[in-house]
Design a protein around this motif. Structure first.
Motif, PDB file in Angstrom:
ATOM      1  N   GLN A  49      -7.860   1.858  -9.218  1.00  0.00           N
ATOM      2  CA  GLN A  49      -8.071   1.617  -9.677  1.00  0.00           C
ATOM      3  C   GLN A  49      -7.810  -0.672  -9.917  1.00  0.00           C
ATOM      4  OE1 GLN A  49     -11.509   1.389  -9.811  1.00  0.00           O
ATOM      5  NE2 GLN A  49     -11.064   3.561  -9.099  1.00  0.00           N
ATOM      6  N   GLY A  86      -5.532  -0.663  -5.814  1.00  0.00           N
ATOM      7  CA  GLY A  86      -6.446  -0.512  -4.552  1.00  0.00           C
ATOM      8  C   GLY A  86      -7.451   0.041  -4.823  1.00  0.00           C
ATOM      9  N   PRO A  87      -8.249  -0.527  -5.663  1.00  0.00           N
ATOM     10  CA  PRO A  87      -9.291  -0.043  -5.844  1.00  0.00           C
ATOM     11  C   PRO A  87     -11.019   0.602  -5.141  1.00  0.00           C
ATOM     12  CG  PRO A  87      -9.919  -2.492  -6.309  1.00  0.00           C
ATOM     13  CD  PRO A  87      -8.303  -1.696  -5.797  1.00  0.00           C
ATOM     14  N   GLU A  88     -10.461  -0.069  -3.581  1.00  0.00           N
ATOM     15  CA  GLU A  88     -11.208   0.072  -2.329  1.00  0.00           C
ATOM     16  C   GLU A  88     -10.408   0.995  -1.235  1.00  0.00           C
ATOM     17  OE1 GLU A  88     -14.690  -1.579  -1.770  1.00  0.00           O
ATOM     18  OE2 GLU A  88     -14.146  -1.683  -3.750  1.00  0.00           O
ATOM     19  N   ASP A  89      -9.393   1.943  -1.651  1.00  0.00           N
ATOM     20  CA  ASP A  89      -8.333   1.537  -0.510  1.00  0.00           C
ATOM     21  C   ASP A  89      -8.778   3.521  -0.949  1.00  0.00           C
ATOM     22  OD1 ASP A  89      -5.822   3.813   0.144  1.00  0.00           O
ATOM     23  OD2 ASP A  89      -4.775   1.560  -0.133  1.00  0.00           O
ATOM     24  N   ARG A  90      -9.402   4.231   0.428  1.00  0.00           N
ATOM     25  CA  ARG A  90      -9.981   5.037   0.459  1.00  0.00           C
ATOM     26  C   ARG A  90      -9.045   6.363   0.447  1.00  0.00           C
ATOM     27  NH1 ARG A  90     -14.406   4.609   5.392  1.00  0.00           N
ATOM     28  NH2 ARG A  90     -14.489   7.056   4.840  1.00  0.00           N
ATOM     29  N   HIS A 141      -7.371   6.901  -3.427  1.00  0.00           N
ATOM     30  CA  HIS A 141      -8.703   7.566  -3.903  1.00  0.00           C
ATOM     31  C   HIS A 141      -8.214   8.659  -3.143  1.00  0.00           C
ATOM     32  CE1 HIS A 141     -10.746   4.735  -6.026  1.00  0.00           C
ATOM     33  NE2 HIS A 141     -10.900   4.308  -5.391  1.00  0.00           N
ATOM     34  N   ARG A 164       1.201  -1.126  -0.113  1.00  0.00           N
ATOM     35  CA  ARG A 164       0.067   0.338   0.246  1.00  0.00           C
ATOM     36  C   ARG A 164       1.083   0.963   0.292  1.00  0.00           C
ATOM     37  NH1 ARG A 164      -3.235  -1.668  -2.445  1.00  0.00           N
ATOM     38  NH2 ARG A 164      -4.994  -3.042  -1.835  1.00  0.00           N
TER      39      ARG A 164
END
Length: 140
Positions: free
Chosen positions: A116, A119-123, A126, A92
């Motif tokens: 995307q 780490g599409p779920e990594d807030r 984003h 990460r």
């Protein structure tokens, strides 16, 4: 001259082998002895400055300090492909370093794609992209 003075002298001479050997003998990650922990951080820094990326990579498997320092060093050396590979493998911190690099070099779309892809779920990833895209950030 004690080991510390010898290590500092070796570091100033850029005698990385000597400095690393001296410091590593007195280093321990997360030691309750703050000197041992500080020496661990120094050891990691010496490895990075000596560009011993293979050694740092081994430490990075279990050591967050080594992982962060490795990723910063890879960025400084322009090793974007290695950062991308590390992010793909689930590091990460490598993702965050890669995304910042892409955003700071005006490659927002690539940064978004990296998030995307890796780490599409990594807030937090984003949030990094959003911060650079924000009109209030002054960058765009």
């Amino acid at each position: 001259m004690d080991w510390f003075e010898q290590a500092r002298a070796a570091e100033q001479r850029r005698d990385w082998d000597a400095a690393i050997a001296l410091v590593s003998a007195h280093a321990e990650c997360y030691s309750t002895d703050h000197h041992m922990h500080a020496n661990h951080l120094w050891h990691i820094d010496l490895l990075a400055r000596a560009e011993r990326f293979s050694e740092l990579t081994k430490f990075a498997l279990t050591d967050v300090h080594a992982r962060r320092r490795l990723n910063r060093s890879l960025r400084a050396q322009g090793m974007e492909a290695v950062l991308r590979s590390r992010a793909k493998d689930g590091d990460r911190d490598a993702l965050y370093v890669l995304v910042r690099l892409l955003c700071e070099t005006n490659r927002d779309q690539e940064a978004h794609r990296a998030v995307q892809d890796f780490g599409p779920e990594d807030r937090y990833a984003h949030q990094i992209v959003a911060r650079f895209r924000s009109p209030s950030s002054g960058t765009h």
